[in-house]
Write a protein that holds these residues in place. Structure first.
Motif, short mmCIF file in Angstrom:
data_model
loop_
_atom_site.label_atom_id
_atom_site.label_comp_id
_atom_site.label_asym_id
_atom_site.label_seq_id
_atom_site.Cartn_x
_atom_site.Cartn_y
_atom_site.Cartn_z
N LYS A 260 5.39 26.30 -56.14
CA LYS A 260 4.06 25.69 -56.09
C LYS A 260 3.50 25.67 -54.67
O LYS A 260 2.54 26.38 -54.35
N ASP A 261 4.10 24.86 -53.80
CA ASP A 261 3.49 24.61 -52.48
C ASP A 261 3.49 25.87 -51.61
O ASP A 261 2.44 26.29 -51.13
N LYS A 262 4.65 26.45 -51.40
CA LYS A 262 4.74 27.61 -50.52
C LYS A 262 3.95 28.79 -51.09
O LYS A 262 3.22 29.48 -50.36
N ALA A 263 4.07 29.02 -52.38
CA ALA A 263 3.36 30.14 -53.01
C ALA A 263 1.85 29.95 -52.93
O ALA A 263 1.10 30.90 -52.70
N ASP A 264 1.38 28.72 -53.07
CA ASP A 264 -0.06 28.46 -53.04
C ASP A 264 -0.62 28.71 -51.64
O ASP A 264 -1.69 29.32 -51.48
N TYR A 265 0.10 28.26 -50.61
CA TYR A 265 -0.39 28.46 -49.25
C TYR A 265 -0.33 29.93 -48.84
O TYR A 265 -1.18 30.40 -48.09
N LEU A 266 0.67 30.65 -49.31
CA LEU A 266 0.71 32.08 -49.03
C LEU A 266 -0.44 32.80 -49.73
O LEU A 266 -1.01 33.76 -49.18
N ARG A 267 -0.79 32.35 -50.93
CA ARG A 267 -1.92 32.96 -51.65
C ARG A 267 -3.23 32.71 -50.89
O ARG A 267 -4.05 33.64 -50.70
N LEU A 268 -3.44 31.47 -50.43
CA LEU A 268 -4.65 31.17 -49.66
C LEU A 268 -4.67 31.92 -48.33
O LEU A 268 -5.71 32.40 -47.89
N ASP A 269 -3.49 32.01 -47.71
CA ASP A 269 -3.40 32.72 -46.45
C ASP A 269 -3.75 34.19 -46.63
O ASP A 269 -4.43 34.79 -45.78
N GLU A 270 -3.32 34.78 -47.74
CA GLU A 270 -3.63 36.18 -48.02
C GLU A 270 -5.13 36.39 -48.17
O GLU A 270 -5.71 37.36 -47.66
N LYS A 271 -5.80 35.48 -48.86
CA LYS A 271 -7.24 35.60 -49.06
C LYS A 271 -8.01 35.48 -47.75
O LYS A 271 -8.91 36.28 -47.45
N PHE A 272 -7.67 34.47 -46.96
CA PHE A 272 -8.38 34.30 -45.70
C PHE A 272 -8.04 35.40 -44.71
O PHE A 272 -8.85 35.75 -43.85
N LEU A 273 -6.84 35.96 -44.82
CA LEU A 273 -6.48 37.08 -43.96
C LEU A 273 -7.34 38.28 -44.26
O LEU A 273 -7.86 38.96 -43.35
N MET A 274 -7.55 38.58 -45.54
CA MET A 274 -8.42 39.69 -45.93
C MET A 274 -9.87 39.42 -45.52
O MET A 274 -10.57 40.32 -45.03
N PHE A 275 -10.31 38.18 -45.68
CA PHE A 275 -11.67 37.83 -45.29
C PHE A 275 -11.86 37.99 -43.79
O PHE A 275 -12.88 38.52 -43.31
N ASN A 276 -10.85 37.60 -43.02
CA ASN A 276 -10.93 37.73 -41.57
C ASN A 276 -10.93 39.20 -41.15
O ASN A 276 -11.60 39.59 -40.18
N LYS A 277 -10.17 40.03 -41.87
CA LYS A 277 -10.17 41.47 -41.56
C LYS A 277 -11.55 42.08 -41.77
O LYS A 277 -12.03 42.87 -40.95
#
Length: 402
Positions: A260-277
């Protein structure tokens, strides 16, 4: 005691008269003629053992003092590291604000010059050329500045230094606690050094050569703790606050944090990483189009659109990326995922330790885990029970803090 009396007569003359004085000497019954009795006595065996124990205590005290000196030395280094990360973090936060302000100002100025040049009559040819060249040069300059800024992500760098300062303060407080409540050992010294060096590797200070990759292929959790070594061999179950129920509870907590916790933050991090790119690529491309459009003003009607509109849109993109500190958000999510990863590894290292007496105190460990997740001890136990019941269908997150 026999008394040997010797009478000695001494003739003294005192004003013409003679007087007799008698002296009496007392001797012991038995004379001590053994020369060995005159030597000093050797210490007894118990006295020798006492001397040895005192020597051992002195050596132990000296060893303890040496260990404490090393820990105090590490504390001084850690305090200096905290100040360094704090100062550099403030500096890099200023970079983000100043560079963003400068880049937006230059971009808008270049777009304004391009618009003025497009509306100027052909008769003023010299003025048009000057405006075109100035606008083109400013676009080229701001494109280079944007490439560098997007590469280093100052807002993300500032967040890294804030995280490092916070973690080093935790190490400093842990050393203080060990010195206050127990007698430290060399293992404590080595552990403290490994923690400091692990934080140095996770959040490097320099930019050249060792800077963290700001656009990795895949989002990953941050790791700022040293590898924990434990004995996985099974041993006798001891007390130390551990029992089978607590071990089962910890295993369920690991599942919740991982799924739950770790997977959710990695999912959000992936989205914002793509947005930042996307934002990081769009800014320099737009200012590059602006430079080309400014150079061809008067030759192509689309040059005006490229020279003016590209600058305006680039300003908006840069404001979202750096004003919104998207890089900082990426680092925040990465660190949060790393926090849950650290908790998982801490639980696993205790469960893998065969000798229960070598584990962390079970009651204290449970209390610490509950506080880190923003829960009471009973809420933590309820979470583990819910995880056992629902399995993969669980909806509740482990942390209530973030």
């Amino acid at each position: 005691m026999a008394t040997i009396t010797q009478a000695s007569s001494f003739l003294t003359y005192q004003r013409g008269r003679t007087s007799i004085t008698r002296a009496t000497i007392q001797m012991p019954n038995k004379l001590n003629t053994d020369p060995l009795n005159q030597l000093p006595k050797l210490p007894s065996q118990s006295h020798q053992l006492d001397l040895r124990s005192r020597t051992t205590v002195k050596e132990t005290d000296h060893h303890s003092v040496a260990v404490e000196k090393k820990l105090y030395l590490i504390m001084e280094v850690v305090a200096d590291r905290v100040e360094m990360h704090k100062n550099i973090g403030e500096q890099r936060n200023n970079w983000n604000s100043l560079l963003l302000t400068s880049i937006n100002a230059i971009t808008l100025s270049a777009a304004t010059m391009a618009a003025i040049a497009a509306t100027t009559t052909v008769a003023d040819g010299a003025s048009v050329d000057i405006l075109k060249l100035s606008s083109t040069f400013m676009y080229i300059a701001v494109t280079g500045m944007l490439i560098v800024m997007n590469k280093i992500q100052p807002s993300q760098l500032a967040e890294e230094q804030r995280n490092a300062a916070r973690l080093l303060k935790q190490v400093h407080a842990q050393i203080q606690t060990k010195l206050a409540i127990c007698t430290p050992t060399l293992d404590d010294v080595n552990e403290a050094m490994e923690e400091v060096l692990a934080i140095d590797r996770a959040y490097p200070l320099p930019l050249l050569g060792v800077m963290l990759e700001k656009f990795p292929p895949k989002a990953q959790a941050a790791v700022w703790w040293p590898e924990k070594r434990s004995n996985s061999a099974k041993g006798k179950r001891g007390k130390n606050g551990w029992n089978e129920g607590l071990e089962d509870e910890m295993k369920e907590i690991i599942k919740v944090l991982e799924m739950k916790d770790k997977a959710d933050y990695l999912r959000l991090d992936e989205k914002f990483l793509m947005f930042n790119k996307v934002l990081a690529l769009s800014g320099p491309l737009l200012t590059g189009f602006g430079a080309i459009g400014s150079a061809f003003l008067g030759h192509d009607p689309w040059a005006v659109v490229a020279g003016v509109a590209s600058g305006v849109v680039a300003t908006v993109v840069n404001s979202i990326e750096h004003g919104g500190q998207v890089g900082m958000v990426v680092e925040m999510y990465r660190s949060n995922a790393g926090f849950f990863g650290m908790m998982e590894e801490s639980i696993e290292s205790n469960l893998k330790e065969g000798d229960v007496e070598k584990r962390d105190d079970g009651e204290l460990f449970e209390m610490k885990l509950a506080l880190q997740l923003g829960r009471s001890i009973q809420e933590l136990r309820d979470l583990a029970a819910t995880s056992t019941t629902n399995g993969k269908d669980m909806k509740e997150f482990g942390s209530k803090l973030f």
